[in-house]
Write an enzyme that holds these catalytic residues in place. Structure first.
Site, PDB file in Angstrom:
ATOM      1  N   TYR A 440       0.812  -1.232   0.000  1.00 35.62           N
ATOM      2  CA  TYR A 440       0.000   0.000   0.000  1.00 35.62           C
ATOM      3  C   TYR A 440       0.838   1.273   0.000  1.00 35.62           C
ATOM      4  O   TYR A 440       2.046   1.221   0.129  1.00 35.62           O
ATOM      5  CB  TYR A 440      -1.105  -0.014   1.044  1.00 35.62           C
ATOM      6  CG  TYR A 440      -0.801  -0.119   2.524  1.00 35.62           C
ATOM      7  CD1 TYR A 440       0.441   0.140   3.069  1.00 35.62           C
ATOM      8  CD2 TYR A 440      -1.839  -0.468   3.400  1.00 35.62           C
ATOM      9  CE1 TYR A 440       0.643   0.056   4.435  1.00 35.62           C
ATOM     10  CE2 TYR A 440      -1.641  -0.540   4.772  1.00 35.62           C
ATOM     11  CZ  TYR A 440      -0.384  -0.284   5.282  1.00 35.62           C
ATOM     12  OH  TYR A 440      -0.197  -0.355   6.625  1.00 35.62           O
ATOM     13  N   GLU A 441       0.176   2.383  -0.247  1.00 34.51           N
ATOM     14  CA  GLU A 441       0.849   3.685  -0.458  1.00 34.51           C
ATOM     15  C   GLU A 441       1.834   3.621  -1.621  1.00 34.51           C
ATOM     16  O   GLU A 441       2.888   4.245  -1.581  1.00 34.51           O
ATOM     17  CB  GLU A 441       1.598   4.137   0.812  1.00 34.51           C
ATOM     18  CG  GLU A 441       0.755   4.336   2.038  1.00 34.51           C
ATOM     19  CD  GLU A 441      -0.405   5.291   1.841  1.00 34.51           C
ATOM     20  OE1 GLU A 441      -0.351   6.136   0.925  1.00 34.51           O
ATOM     21  OE2 GLU A 441      -1.386   5.177   2.582  1.00 34.51           O
ATOM     22  N   GLY A 442       1.462   2.889  -2.662  1.00 31.51           N
ATOM     23  CA  GLY A 442       2.353   2.721  -3.803  1.00 31.51           C
ATOM     24  C   GLY A 442       3.174   1.473  -3.634  1.00 31.51           C
ATOM     25  O   GLY A 442       4.068   1.430  -2.779  1.00 31.51           O
TER      26      GLY A 442
END
Lengths: 597, 597
Positions: A440-442
């Site tokens: 997550y978050e890229g």
């Protein structure tokens, strides 16, 4: 049951001995936090993490979150009280602007507390953590009115925050997003669409939930240039500031995930929900990036946090579990067997984790101090330089600390043998929880692309050159000291590999960008090796000085020096393999026809 | 839902083109299995795996096993029918002795089927898999009476098998085991004690469960020299051969685990249960090792199997999921985005997995053929040499294939981004299931110690030298061919590193065994790299030859050649880092005082 003790002593060592906390006392907020105050605060935060959050980690995993037929979500038993303690302790707004009720303390301190908190209970920490990121975005981009309305209640924890980016057909590629915003004519917008994977999207911890939502205003351009950011509260605040009217946003489902069961990951349905624009129209990604960069550092911290928690438990088990005899002869002949810790291969695993933890903690602090400088330095040039370095290293921190943090959780689980695979020992939870941080978050591949595709080239390479020069200067300085030479030289060699890799990209990736993509993950890890090696060089230097001046600290400082040595001997040699892979380019993998896969 | 297609074509390529199946036709069982018969058999097995076992993999994980208050255990829905199909197809006794109802076919073929089966449903495959290992131990060590009583029913699947080693206080260190065996006076023994982590210990698939149990006969020496092996049936067979009388063994609990939920992992309580000695008194470990070596190869296969299944799903997703544009410009401009497969970093992940899968499959087959030679060759010297090489490589196969198999499952999960973390996509199950393979049948650290502590030194190093010579001869042979040189040279370089590491141990580990322990895991992986590189060299050679003679196979053969090239460019360079770590020795990690951890 798993144990956890916050590494306050290590944090203070880094702060005082490695990074010279007093050098920052001219920055706003720092003067309120001299070392003794910081230490008292960390001890207080550690207590909350150890005594309140950690005991809920395993039970929270087993119980998970429950969505009820009316769309409400219940968090696991004990989470409400823990959230109350966390909010009332003022931890959410530790670094937030005092104008809105924040404590205005250095971001660096919030980073340390977030590590402890994520070690103790990662799923819990995401609730206030997302609020912190939302606060940062609102502080930087929202109107004064929105700030005044939302920030005080978010900082106090009465209201919590979320970020809404992903849709079923688009994660990384936000240009494809379909959620619509139609002007209501009164300055507000009607938001409609579906968002997925929304962490803390719905829960019972706070009185209101403030969703920051990416959507496309009717008629806006396609792609990333037509995306705007909106604040969409679950309950619309009335004039009194109380949240009363229910907005058109609801939780359609919660996801069944590999881990972080105690955090509710929601499908959020927006059905003409009322939203307020944050920042300018069509500049939503820009505003969201403030939140994402903050969140990426938070996620990097989670990688370290899970590695640290897993390490502490593995060490305890390795000291207590009696199994086999030392290769060099029995160490505890009076017992039926020696403890696992006598076995070199067990020590190898523990030292690999430990070397990572100590250098990653320093790396996080190094970056956090840059974040403080970037926001608070009175000197514009210093602000800019700090922000550049932070921008360069954020993808490295996120990608490397979560990749390695996960690997270390797996390694610590391995120390437990069969017991590591059984839920009640808690080790497999660290693995499952740590896994999401790579995604997550890229996803980490996106971090690597951000690094080689954007960050390297920024300002014509000036930023990356500045970082290399900083490391090179430290290597040169330390090489002059016979005691430090054995630590400095390997870092210098790894830096050489990193510079060669950078040069290779300059010569081979301009004309053929696939060469950058093919080497991106290796490059990110190579830069991580150099950065972590650099940190351990600084640690070794500080430890030698401390040992000379403080005999009581000798055993502890010797352990730091041995840890640094281990890293130089056993981890840094990977730099050459990264360089070899990068230099092999993209041709082979791109030559494979689609149908052959 | 996850997909799976058994790689029959690849297995046949290895069998015919790489390993020259027809060269083995003089061995018993091989003459019954010419290539066309083998292919028909593999297709039949593949069908069972794809159509019956794989559809139960995800549902089995979600449902898990249930222990009822009376101690009985129910397997997930559908497992009974699947087990019936598996048994009735004759798959359990594929390689077992025809004297007892086995098909007597090559072990190599059973290995291939076990790969497919473990890809389709690892938790299911453990039920017949443990039976196969128990059959092997009984065939080799039990009396004719016991063989006649147990083998036919185990081979037909009517009865299943287990292995009982671990106790709460001892896993690796079996010398500590406490389970007691007291002679009943009639040649049988009363077995009492508790065993944990017993896979398939209790379930509803077979009419009887045959436990092979390690226990200490009253008055036997302490440590590993006083351990005997017993067969302890759940139901004691009567004179008619029917299992009727209930024995004093019961399932006290089933463990809650990270994965393989559909396999019942039991705490087994023995309370004066009637047992029959297998082999000689106090020589139980010796007899159990037959079972463990067989099981270790089976576990190695599981590592490959999970990697293969995860790969196939990641490839499908990478072809279908549209996200972002190729760095070199849009590849499918008519669509809103390009498929993931255009991105070099996605290809990197897929190629890393693929290069592992193809070489690991070859490595398994190489070892399986040694197992066949070791058991069936009419030439004693050939039997012995094959058995030596198999003994040397078994820990490498188990340790490397499961470590890398797990890493690859994680990598394949990463291709899915956020969806990889959600249960319904099935990718996280591969990760959780693959994780156990690194732990059971001897944790991988134990495999590494077995390799450097026992296997290397065996016969004064003759075996390892023979293996090095075999690889070196192939490198030399291929280096003479310009087309193969680029594949041969890197393998030669990695072999050089392996030989240097071996020499380093000879010079540094005799006097100081910790130096062997400290380098053991790296050495195991270094040998794995060389072995897998060697396999890909053989594959590249066969692929070039095949391509020259069969134009229709060109695309497929080119893919194999590219895969080999990728391995040489990107995976083999790790050999130098392993050598550097090994050569750094044990001093740093052993210098750390216990209290500093």
């Amino acid at each position: 049951m798993p144990v956890y003790q916050a590494p306050v002593r290590d944090s203070m060592f880094l702060l005082n001995e490695v990074f010279g906390w007093d050098r920052y006392s001219n920055l706003p907020g720092f003067s309120d936090a001299p070392p003794d105050v910081v230490e008292a605060m960390l001890i207080e935060g550690a207590k909350l993490c150890e005594e309140v959050l950690q005991p809920l980690n395993h039970s929270g995993d087993l119980e998970g979150c429950t969505r009820h037929p009316d769309g409400t979500v219940t968090t696991p038993k004990g989470f409400n009280d823990a959230y109350k303690a966390y909010s009332e302790g003022g931890w959410i707004g530790l670094a937030a602007n005092p104008d809105h009720g924040g404590q205005g303390l250095p971001y660096t301190l919030a980073g340390i507390i977030n590590e402890y908190s994520a070690s103790a209970n990662m799923a819990f920490t995401m609730y206030p953590g997302l609020t912190q990121s939302a606060i940062a975005a609102i502080e930087e981009h929202a109107s004064d009115e929105l700030k005044a309305l939302y920030l005080p209640k978010m900082i106090s924890g009465e209201w919590s925050g979320t970020m809404n980016l992903t849709e079923p057909h688009c994660g990384t590629d936000l240009g494809l997003l379909k959620t619509k915003a139609i002007p209501n004519g009164d300055g507000t917008y009607a938001i409609s669409g579906q968002k997925i994977f929304i962490s803390a999207g719905e829960h019972d911890l706070s009185g209101n939930i403030v969703h920051l939502v990416l959507a496309r205003i009717e008629g806006a351009p396609e792609g990333t240039k037509g995306i705007s950011l909106f604040v969409v509260p679950k309950h619309i605040p009335g004039d009194s500031g109380l949240a009363s009217e229910i907005n058109g946003v609801s939780c359609g489902a919660i996801e069944h995930k590999m881990g972080i069961h105690a955090n509710s990951t929601c499908v959020m349905n927006y059905d003409g929900a009322k939203g307020w624009l944050i920042g300018e129209e069509n500049r939503g990604l820009n505003a969201m990036f403030v939140m994402m960069n903050e969140a990426r550092l938070g996620v990097a911290n989670q990688g370290l946090a899970q590695s640290e928690a897993a390490y502490q438990n593995a060490v305890q088990y390795a000291k207590e579990r009696l199994q086999g005899r030392a290769l060099s002869g029995p160490k505890q002949p009076e017992k039926p067997a020696d403890p696992l810790l006598v076995h070199p291969d067990v020590r190898r695993m523990l030292m690999e984790i430990r070397a990572f933890n100590e250098s990653a903690r320093a790396f996080m602090m190094y970056a956090s101090l840059k974040a403080d400088l970037a926001r608070r330095s009175p000197d514009e040039k210093q602000r800019e330089e700090a922000d550049d370095i932070l921008g360069l290293l954020t993808p490295v921190l996120k990608g490397v600390l979560t990749d390695k943090g996960f690997e270390n959780a797996v390694k610590a689980q391995q120390v437990f043998g069969g017991h590591g695979y059984i839920k009640e020992w808690g080790m497999e939870q660290f693995v499952r929880d740590a896994r999401i941080a790579m995604i997550y978050e890229g996803a980490n591949g996106i971090q690597a692309l951000d690094l080689v595709g954007r960050k390297l080239a920024r300002k014509g390479g000036k930023t990356v050159t500045a970082f290399f020069n900083e490391v090179a200067a430290s290597v040169k300085d330390c090489s002059a000291d016979e005691a430090l030479k054995p630590y400095a030289e390997p870092v210098g060699a790894a830096l050489g590999d990193l510079q060669k890799a950078t040069m290779w990209f300059m010569q081979n990736a301009m004309a053929k960008p696939d060469n950058a993509g093919a080497g991106s993950t290796d490059y990110m890890h190579l830069m991580g090796l150099v950065a972590q090696g650099y940190m351990l060089l600084l640690i070794a230097k500080a430890a030698l000085a401390k040992k000379a001046s403080d005999a009581d600290a000798a055993v502890w400082m010797d352990a730091k020096i041995l840890t640094a040595k281990f890293f130089m001997e056993r981890i840094l040699p990977e730099s050459a393999a990264h360089l070899a892979r990068i230099s092999s380019g993209a041709d082979t993998m791109m030559a494979m026809p689609e149908e052959a896969f």
